[in-house]
Enzyme design. Structure first.
Site, PDB file in Angstrom:
ATOM      1  N   LEU A 126       0.906  -1.152   0.000  1.00  0.00           N
ATOM      2  CA  LEU A 126       0.000   0.000   0.000  1.00  0.00           C
ATOM      3  C   LEU A 126       0.945   1.201   0.000  1.00  0.00           C
ATOM      4  CD1 LEU A 126      -2.766  -1.068   2.542  1.00  0.00           C
ATOM      5  CD2 LEU A 126      -2.647  -1.418   0.072  1.00  0.00           C
ATOM      6  N   ALA A 127       1.188   1.723  -1.185  1.00  0.00           N
ATOM      7  CA  ALA A 127       2.363   2.548  -1.498  1.00  0.00           C
ATOM      8  C   ALA A 127       2.314   3.972  -0.951  1.00  0.00           C
ATOM      9  CB  ALA A 127       2.565   2.560  -3.009  1.00  0.00           C
ATOM     10  N   CYS A 128       2.465   4.104   0.360  1.00  0.00           N
ATOM     11  CA  CYS A 128       2.473   5.430   0.970  1.00  0.00           C
ATOM     12  C   CYS A 128       3.697   6.243   0.538  1.00  0.00           C
ATOM     13  CB  CYS A 128       2.371   5.339   2.491  1.00  0.00           C
ATOM     14  SG  CYS A 128       3.500   4.202   3.266  1.00  0.00           S
ATOM     15  N   HIS A 129       4.715   5.582  -0.017  1.00  0.00           N
ATOM     16  CA  HIS A 129       5.875   6.327  -0.513  1.00  0.00           C
ATOM     17  C   HIS A 129       5.516   7.191  -1.721  1.00  0.00           C
ATOM     18  CE1 HIS A 129       5.939   2.427  -2.646  1.00  0.00           C
ATOM     19  NE2 HIS A 129       6.411   3.119  -3.675  1.00  0.00           N
TER      20      HIS A 129
END
Length: 169
Positions: A135-138
């Site tokens: 879950l690509a919070c970056h």
């Protein structure tokens, strides 16, 4: 709930993983925070050491080898998570929809999660993301495109975005 904890090597350092008995990813940590994060999201969780399923480790290996969309193959769930409903969960689920290589601001993330103007609350939700990387919070950056706010550290965030071919300011 019983989860299986394991560790895998990656170009950005060791990743701690938690999967359920069905092999679905429940947690990722860049360091020693996995147990704390899983206890927060799954009160009463029992973590035992074991191997993560090949479906998870293989997708991670493929991603780090350059298959930019390989993480989309990982089966994950937030079922039963303490924050599995509400704004925080909507932020997490919105992360899943961000295309590889695209970044958005915290304000835009808040809007997509149904709370325009809640950029700070979106930041709090992103900080508590139990499955970073997948879950690509970056991919969430400051309003001006600045590299801010990533639990894995800004060096990892920059590496991941470059790896994904994101345009960086």
């Amino acid at each position: 709930m019983k989860l299986i904890a394991s560790e895998v090597a990656s170009p950005i350092g060791a990743l701690a993983l938690a999967v359920d008995v069905a092999g679905r990813l429940r947690g990722v940590s860049f360091g020693d925070g996995l147990r704390r994060a899983m206890a927060r999201e799954y009160p009463g969780v029992v973590l035992t050491e074991g191997a993560a399923p090949e479906a998870v480790t293989g997708a991670l290996a493929d991603y780090f080898a350059g298959a930019r969309t390989a993480l989309m193959r990982i089966d994950w769930t937030l079922d039963g998570a303490a924050a599995g409903d509400g704004f925080q969960a909507r932020v997490w689920r919105s992360l899943w929809e961000l295309p590889v290589g695209q970044t958005i601001s915290y304000g835009e993330m808040a809007r997509r999660a149904g709370e325009p103007g809640a950029a700070q609350a979106a930041g709090v939700a992103l900080n508590r993301n139990p499955i970073p990387l997948v879950l690509a919070c970056h991919r969430v950056v400051g309003a001006d495109g600045a590299m801010v706010g990533f639990g894995g550290g800004l060096e990892r965030k920059t590496w991941l975005l470059r790896h994904e071919g994101a345009l960086l300011i």
